[in-house]
Design a protein around this motif. Structure first.
Motif, short mmCIF file in Angstrom:
data_model
loop_
_atom_site.label_atom_id
_atom_site.label_comp_id
_atom_site.label_asym_id
_atom_site.label_seq_id
_atom_site.Cartn_x
_atom_site.Cartn_y
_atom_site.Cartn_z
N HIS A 1 0.84 -1.14 -0.25
CA HIS A 1 -0.10 -0.07 -0.12
C HIS A 1 1.03 1.29 0.01
O HIS A 1 0.50 2.22 -0.54
CB HIS A 1 -1.04 0.16 1.17
N LYS B 1 -13.29 15.90 8.45
CA LYS B 1 -14.60 15.59 7.42
C LYS B 1 -14.70 16.56 6.13
O LYS B 1 -14.91 15.92 5.17
CB LYS B 1 -15.81 15.86 8.10
N THR C 1 -2.98 8.27 5.24
CA THR C 1 -3.78 8.28 6.74
C THR C 1 -2.19 8.37 7.46
O THR C 1 -1.23 8.53 7.20
CB THR C 1 -4.33 7.00 7.03
N ARG D 1 -6.90 5.94 20.33
CA ARG D 1 -8.19 6.05 20.23
C ARG D 1 -8.84 7.47 19.92
O ARG D 1 -10.09 7.68 19.77
CB ARG D 1 -9.16 5.59 21.57
N ILE D 2 -7.91 8.43 19.78
CA ILE D 2 -8.26 9.88 19.48
C ILE D 2 -7.65 10.27 18.01
O ILE D 2 -6.75 10.06 17.78
CB ILE D 2 -7.86 10.80 20.53
N THR D 3 -8.63 10.95 17.31
CA THR D 3 -8.08 11.55 15.89
C THR D 3 -6.79 12.38 16.13
O THR D 3 -6.93 13.06 17.12
CB THR D 3 -9.24 11.94 15.12
N LYS E 1 -12.70 -1.38 14.28
CA LYS E 1 -12.10 -0.57 15.43
C LYS E 1 -11.39 0.69 14.67
O LYS E 1 -10.18 0.99 15.15
CB LYS E 1 -11.21 -1.32 16.38
N ILE F 1 -12.99 3.49 14.27
CA ILE F 1 -13.51 4.75 14.73
C ILE F 1 -12.96 5.24 16.13
O ILE F 1 -12.67 4.45 17.00
CB ILE F 1 -15.10 4.65 14.99
N PHE F 2 -12.57 6.46 16.13
CA PHE F 2 -11.84 7.09 17.33
C PHE F 2 -12.98 7.65 18.28
O PHE F 2 -14.06 7.78 17.93
CB PHE F 2 -10.98 8.27 16.98
N GLU F 3 -12.61 7.67 19.59
CA GLU F 3 -13.22 7.98 20.81
C GLU F 3 -13.82 9.45 20.30
O GLU F 3 -15.28 9.72 20.63
CB GLU F 3 -12.59 8.03 22.02
N ASP F 4 -13.19 10.50 19.86
CA ASP F 4 -13.76 11.75 19.77
C ASP F 4 -14.68 11.68 18.61
O ASP F 4 -15.79 12.43 18.89
CB ASP F 4 -12.59 12.81 19.60
N GLN F 5 -14.63 11.01 17.68
CA GLN F 5 -15.58 10.84 16.51
C GLN F 5 -16.73 10.20 17.12
O GLN F 5 -18.08 10.42 16.74
CB GLN F 5 -14.82 10.08 15.29
N LEU G 1 -21.42 9.15 10.97
CA LEU G 1 -19.83 9.06 10.71
C LEU G 1 -19.61 9.54 9.22
O LEU G 1 -18.35 10.15 8.85
CB LEU G 1 -19.32 7.83 10.81
N THR G 2 -20.35 9.38 8.27
CA THR G 2 -20.14 9.70 6.92
C THR G 2 -20.91 10.99 6.48
O THR G 2 -20.56 11.38 5.45
CB THR G 2 -20.49 8.77 5.96
N ARG H 1 -12.99 7.68 2.62
CA ARG H 1 -12.88 7.15 4.05
C ARG H 1 -11.66 6.19 3.97
O ARG H 1 -11.63 5.38 3.01
CB ARG H 1 -14.16 6.47 4.51
N TYR H 2 -11.09 6.21 5.18
CA TYR H 2 -10.02 5.24 5.09
C TYR H 2 -9.99 4.32 6.54
O TYR H 2 -10.31 4.73 7.45
CB TYR H 2 -8.68 5.93 5.38
N LYS I 1 -5.18 -2.27 3.46
CA LYS I 1 -5.64 -0.90 3.74
C LYS I 1 -6.89 -0.60 2.84
O LYS I 1 -6.80 -1.16 1.73
CB LYS I 1 -4.59 0.06 3.27
N ILE J 1 -9.53 2.13 1.05
CA ILE J 1 -10.09 3.44 0.82
C ILE J 1 -11.54 3.22 0.29
O ILE J 1 -11.81 2.48 -0.90
CB ILE J 1 -9.18 4.36 -0.27
#
Lengths: 308, 417
Positions: A15, A147, A196, A281-283, B32, B34-38, B59-60, B78-79, B86, B88
């Motif tokens: 990738h 986003k 990413t 776990r946080i962006t 897994k 998705i992050f906590e803040d999202q 989310l989208t 989205r990734y 990986k 996309i």
């Protein structure tokens, strides 16, 4: 030129190879089709990856564009040192324009010195674009950051006010890019759109890239304010009642010193950062950019105003 | 750290009602990614809207305009990653007026997930999405029969839908179709297999995405190298260096290979394959490299290097294509446009509009003008010859975009055949 016997087969095209080849292809399209491009270079990790990709795209020739930095003068000194070192090591031309110049001209009026300067960056950027007549600016933004960026094209058209119109984007098909602009307009080009945070770190590791030391865990004086860890600097001093403590931290992004929060971490190598990134776990922006937490749509609004 | 993972690009086609956003949310959540803040942001929004559970479809939702209208208006990317691959995701809206968005996202996809509501079965939009996937030659298709929870996880219902779909898909040129029953809402057969679909023995959706063979999604046999940029350092160290930089779009090339430069037809041999990481003996699609040659030949951007192969490219000033019109302003047959094909841009004229395809019924209709989202068969004349292949041989040398010189907009996408 050294001859490397690389027995690459389809099975070893990873990738990172795919992303790298895509980014090189994009940079070469810009070099071939745009009259007067520039590469926006801040000394941060994403733009350092961009420099390596430019080397891969254009060596043994020089880059067909200058490096440009819009300096908020709110940057971490380690990042500025890295910016200057990399530009000079590569022997490429670096143009620096400062928000201070715009402030002197009166095109930026700062209300509060201790507040982030990111909102003003677009003014100096647009002035710099006009000064040099750039028709394309290569930037290191990624779609996974935010986003609004997830919906932005790789070749993102800007009108003469530098504005992005999300509802009126040019369709982008295959990898045939439309690079055409009228005089006064320009495009922002994001060759690492599809990378990413994890890809960036893996690439930094694979390519053994030099990055500012503050990306690695170090001891730093911080204060805790409203749930954020804020680095103490000449711009941010503790308010009465706030306690300065020494924490072991690293930065995931290195923007404006007044709004870039470090994360608590003991990762001192790229491999340790990759391991930590895999389990975080946080962006990236959620953890480190206080200016993006203001509103759900803050990045979209800033982009519409001409921010990258 | 295993960096030996491949990249898979896929799209999801279906309407809001089919649970498309929920499916993507489910893939991201259960893998897994998705992050906590999202998650906390969408939890808050779900609560504000008075929903009982967290709405994963949020989310989208990308842009402010969408959040206001509650619909997806454009292509969003989205990734996510698993230890194996990986991914996309090109997230495209399912509304009729957005054919152009699906065409856009499908153009670079390895795989299309076409969503069906198990209660409703094969609908007009299912046919439309499948037709577009076949038109864009997306190598793999997954028919995801969603909302199986609403039909009591019935095997009979699933099989009924699959046979109806296969009967329809037989008319299309779809290569590799897999059907998976699932419930995005409850998470059955998306990432985890769940408890409710024990009768289904195939892979769950994510497992399929991780395992599907994609090495042959690019053409590996017919070498094509459009010259992108001529590298002439003109420094003391590299005084005589003249390299041709570009990306190999198909096939492979080795040092010493005889190549033909088109459209001129001159032949020479490959001297070096130069990369920043050292010279290569062999390079293959889709690597970006710089090629030097053993003879001095006048070569510039837009020329194409090819090798003798089973499918020689065409070099012509006229060709037929299927066109998807993308712009609000309709096609004006009296005007000249620009075609951008690989690295060559040339003026063009539409010499014939043969027919328009109704994407819902696949019926052909007479056509006088093309409007946004129309798909039509056309003949195009080019000012100077293009070097091209049929789109089904090679997606990159068989495709082009049309640019309106007055507005500089991309107004159409074309597939040569």
């Amino acid at each position: 030129m050294k001859l490397v016997e690389k027995n690459m087969t389809k099975h070893t095209f990873t990738h990172l190879d795919a992303l790298e080849s895509e980014s090189i292809h994009i940079m070469r399209e810009v070099a071939a089709e745009c009259k007067n491009p520039a590469l926006l270079f801040s000394g941060g990790k994403d733009s350092i990856v961009m420099l390596r990709l430019a080397e891969k795209a254009f060596r043994p020739a020089k880059f067909p564009f200058p490096l440009v930095h819009i300096d908020t003068e709110h940057n971490f000194p380690e990042v500025i040192e890295c910016r200057d070192k990399l530009a000079s090591d590569l022997g490429e031309r670096l143009i620096v324009r400062s928000l201070e110049d715009s402030i002197k001209r009166g095109s930026i009026v700062i209300k509060d010195e201790s507040k982030p300067r990111n909102p003003y960056q677009s003014v100096t950027l647009l002035e710099t674009i006009a000064e040099f007549g750039f028709d394309a600016c290569l930037g290191g933004a990624r779609r996974d950051e935010e986003k609004a960026r997830a919906k932005e094209r790789i070749f993102s058209f800007r009108d003469e006010f530098g504005q992005w119109d999300p509802k009126n984007q040019r369709p982008e098909l295959w990898d045939t890019y439309n690079t055409r602009v009228n005089a006064g307009e320009n495009i922002r080009v994001f060759p690492i759109s599809n990378w990413t945070e994890m890809d960036i770190w893996e690439y930094i590791g694979r390519e053994n890239l030099y990055i500012p030391p503050i990306y690695f865990a170090h001891e730093r004086e911080v204060i805790r304010r409203g749930g954020n860890v804020i680095p103490v600097s000449h711009l941010v001093q503790p308010a009465p009642g706030e306690k300065v403590e020494v924490a072991t931290v690293r930065f995931r992004t290195v923007g404006d010193m007044t709004c870039t929060a470090p994360v608590e971490s003991t990762a001192r190598t790229v491999d340790e950062i990759i391991a930590e990134t895999a389990t975080t776990r946080i962006t990236e922006r959620g953890a480190t950019r206080m200016d993006d937490q203001t509103s759900d749509a803050s990045m979209e609004l800033r982009k519409k105003e001409g921010y990258f | 750290m295993d960096t030996n993972t491949q990249l898979l690009r896929f799209i999801t086609a279906g309407s809001v009602d089919d649970g498309k956003s929920t499916l993507i949310g489910r893939l991201l959540h259960d893998s897994k990614s998705i992050f906590e803040d999202q998650f906390s942001a969408i939890s808050k929004t779900s609560e504000k809207r008075g929903m009982a559970a967290v709405d994963l479809s949020l989310l989208t939702d990308g842009l402010q305009a969408e959040r206001e209208q509650g619909i997806t208006i454009d292509v969003a990317y989205r990734y996510f990653a698993t230890p194996k691959r990986k991914f996309i995701i090109g997230d495209t809206p399912g509304h009729e007026q957005y054919t152009r968005n699906m065409v856009t996202a499908a153009s670079s996809a390895n795989l299309a997930i076409i969503l069906i509501d198990a209660r409703k079965g094969v609908l007009t939009q299912t046919k439309r999405h499948s037709y577009l996937a076949s038109l864009l030659n997306v190598p793999h298709v997954v028919l995801a029969v969603n909302k199986m929870d609403m039909v009591d996880y019935s095997q009979a219902r699933f099989e009924e839908i699959v046979s109806e779909y296969k009967a329809f898909a037989a008319q299309l040129d779809l290569h590799d179709v897999h059907c998976i029953p699932l419930s995005a809402l409850n998470g059955d057969m998306v990432v985890d297999r769940g408890e409710n679909l024990g009768w289904y023995k195939g892979p769950a959706l994510l497992e399929f995405l991780e395992e599907v063979e994609i090495d042959h999604d690019v053409n590996t046999s017919d070498f094509r190298f459009p010259v992108q940029w001529v590298c002439r350092p003109q420094t003391n160290e590299h005084h005589d260096f003249r390299g041709f930089a570009g990306r190999i779009e198909a096939g492979e090339v080795s040092v010493g290979d005889e190549i033909t430069i088109l459209p001129s037809g001159r032949t020479t041999t490959v001297k070096e394959i130069v990369t920043y990481d050292g010279n290569l003996a062999t390079a293959f699609a889709p690597q970006s490299v710089t090629i030097t040659l053993n003879d001095e030949i006048d070569i510039s951007r837009g020329d194409m290097f090819v090798k003798t192969s089973a499918h020689p490219p065409k070099v012509e000033k006229e060709f037929e294509a299927t066109l998807c019109w993308l712009a609000e302003a309709p096609l004006d047959k009296n005007r000249k446009y620009l075609v951008k094909h690989t690295t060559r841009t040339a003026k063009c004229l539409f010499s014939r509009l043969d027919y328009r395809v109704d994407v819902n019924t696949l019926e052909q209709h007479a056509v006088e003008k093309l409007n946004m989202n129309d798909i039509a068969r056309v003949a195009i004349k080019i000012q100077s010859p293009l070097v091209f292949d049929s789109y089904d041989i090679d997606r990159s040398t068989g495709s082009f975009i049309v640019i309106d010189e007055a507005s500089n907009n991309t107004v159409a996408a074309g597939m040569i055949a």
